[in-house]
Design a protein around this motif. Structure first.
Motif, PDB file in Angstrom:
ATOM      1  N   TYR A 106      46.554  43.552  44.651  1.00  0.00           N
ATOM      2  CA  TYR A 106      45.093  43.420  44.594  1.00  0.00           C
ATOM      3  C   TYR A 106      44.669  42.739  43.291  1.00  0.00           C
ATOM      4  O   TYR A 106      43.900  41.776  43.299  1.00  0.00           O
ATOM      5  CB  TYR A 106      44.451  44.803  44.720  1.00  0.00           C
ATOM      6  CG  TYR A 106      42.977  44.841  44.420  1.00  0.00           C
ATOM      7  CD1 TYR A 106      42.057  44.186  45.237  1.00  0.00           C
ATOM      8  CD2 TYR A 106      42.484  45.536  43.317  1.00  0.00           C
ATOM      9  CE1 TYR A 106      40.693  44.230  44.964  1.00  0.00           C
ATOM     10  CE2 TYR A 106      41.129  45.587  43.041  1.00  0.00           C
ATOM     11  CZ  TYR A 106      40.233  44.929  43.864  1.00  0.00           C
ATOM     12  OH  TYR A 106      38.894  44.976  43.600  1.00  0.00           O
ATOM     13  N   LEU A 109      42.948  39.020  42.851  1.00  0.00           N
ATOM     14  CA  LEU A 109      41.668  38.805  42.157  1.00  0.00           C
ATOM     15  C   LEU A 109      41.807  37.745  41.068  1.00  0.00           C
ATOM     16  O   LEU A 109      40.935  36.892  40.913  1.00  0.00           O
ATOM     17  CB  LEU A 109      41.163  40.108  41.533  1.00  0.00           C
ATOM     18  CG  LEU A 109      40.516  41.119  42.464  1.00  0.00           C
ATOM     19  CD1 LEU A 109      40.120  42.366  41.676  1.00  0.00           C
ATOM     20  CD2 LEU A 109      39.307  40.533  43.167  1.00  0.00           C
ATOM     21  N   ILE A 132      36.610  36.359  46.256  1.00  0.00           N
ATOM     22  CA  ILE A 132      36.637  37.685  45.627  1.00  0.00           C
ATOM     23  C   ILE A 132      35.974  38.765  46.484  1.00  0.00           C
ATOM     24  O   ILE A 132      36.546  39.843  46.646  1.00  0.00           O
ATOM     25  CB  ILE A 132      36.060  37.626  44.203  1.00  0.00           C
ATOM     26  CG1 ILE A 132      37.047  36.853  43.319  1.00  0.00           C
ATOM     27  CG2 ILE A 132      35.780  39.005  43.644  1.00  0.00           C
ATOM     28  CD1 ILE A 132      36.575  36.612  41.901  1.00  0.00           C
ATOM     29  N   ARG A 173      37.921  42.215  47.624  1.00  0.00           N
ATOM     30  CA  ARG A 173      37.428  43.548  47.252  1.00  0.00           C
ATOM     31  C   ARG A 173      37.150  44.397  48.487  1.00  0.00           C
ATOM     32  O   ARG A 173      37.445  45.593  48.505  1.00  0.00           O
ATOM     33  CB  ARG A 173      36.159  43.414  46.406  1.00  0.00           C
ATOM     34  CG  ARG A 173      36.449  42.952  45.011  1.00  0.00           C
ATOM     35  CD  ARG A 173      35.196  42.913  44.173  1.00  0.00           C
ATOM     36  NE  ARG A 173      35.547  42.631  42.795  1.00  0.00           N
ATOM     37  CZ  ARG A 173      34.713  42.141  41.904  1.00  0.00           C
ATOM     38  NH1 ARG A 173      33.462  41.893  42.236  1.00  0.00           N
ATOM     39  NH2 ARG A 173      35.103  41.914  40.674  1.00  0.00           N
ATOM     40  N   THR A 174      36.583  43.795  49.516  1.00  0.00           N
ATOM     41  CA  THR A 174      36.293  44.530  50.747  1.00  0.00           C
ATOM     42  C   THR A 174      37.579  45.027  51.387  1.00  0.00           C
ATOM     43  O   THR A 174      37.662  46.190  51.813  1.00  0.00           O
ATOM     44  CB  THR A 174      35.524  43.634  51.739  1.00  0.00           C
ATOM     45  OG1 THR A 174      34.279  43.259  51.127  1.00  0.00           O
ATOM     46  CG2 THR A 174      35.258  44.340  53.053  1.00  0.00           C
ATOM     47  N   ALA A 209      38.823  47.930  49.329  1.00  0.00           N
ATOM     48  CA  ALA A 209      37.960  49.109  49.526  1.00  0.00           C
ATOM     49  C   ALA A 209      38.250  49.761  50.876  1.00  0.00           C
ATOM     50  O   ALA A 209      38.312  50.990  50.977  1.00  0.00           O
ATOM     51  CB  ALA A 209      36.490  48.717  49.432  1.00  0.00           C
TER      52      ALA A 209
END
Length: 142
Positions: A12, A16, A24, A28-29, A32
């Motif tokens: 991860y 990034l 990005i 991130r999704t 998450a």
């Protein structure tokens, strides 16, 4: 922390770092969604890791604040001559003025002698062997 968790977090972070701005949010999704799918026990296993991240972030923020404070102090450079305070961002040496404005030093000195540069725009500093500073403005031969 479990090895599979560590690998997921490492991937991860690497994603990034190498991603373009537009990628990005999706990265991130995805992370998450993975995190929210973990059980409470698995999330508890990650707590020390998150705490370490928070502690490092707080340390970096403190370092950045300290550096910004130091920069601010460098920007607030003033000199006091005969009771008057002058901002050294506005006042420079004659040679620096000549370099910035592409003039010969002798021309600037001549302008000072003849009054092309007003008297209030030249500062002689007695403590520095009467070194002259000139206010960094445009002066033109009248």
């Amino acid at each position: 922390m479990r090895e599979d968790f560590k690998n997921k977090v490492d991937r991860y972070v690497a994603a990034l770092k190498s991603a373009g701005k537009e990628d990005i949010p999706a990265i991130r999704t995805e992370f998450a969604n993975w995190y929210h799918a973990l059980s409470d026990v698995e999330k508890d296993e990650l707590q020390p890791f998150w705490q370490e991240i928070k502690d490092r972030a707080r340390q970096k923020i403190a370092e950045i604040k300290e550096a910004l404070n130091e920069l601010q102090q460098l920007q607030d450079v003033k000199i006091v001559v005969e009771g008057a305070e002058y901002d050294l961002h506005e006042w420079i040496t004659i040679s620096e003025y000549s370099r910035i404005h592409h003039l010969k030093v002798s021309r600037v000195q001549n302008w000072i002698s003849r009054g092309v540069v007003p008297r209030g725009k030249v500062l002689a500093i007695p403590q520095l062997n009467n070194m002259k500073l000139i206010k960094n403005e445009i002066y033109a031969k009248a």
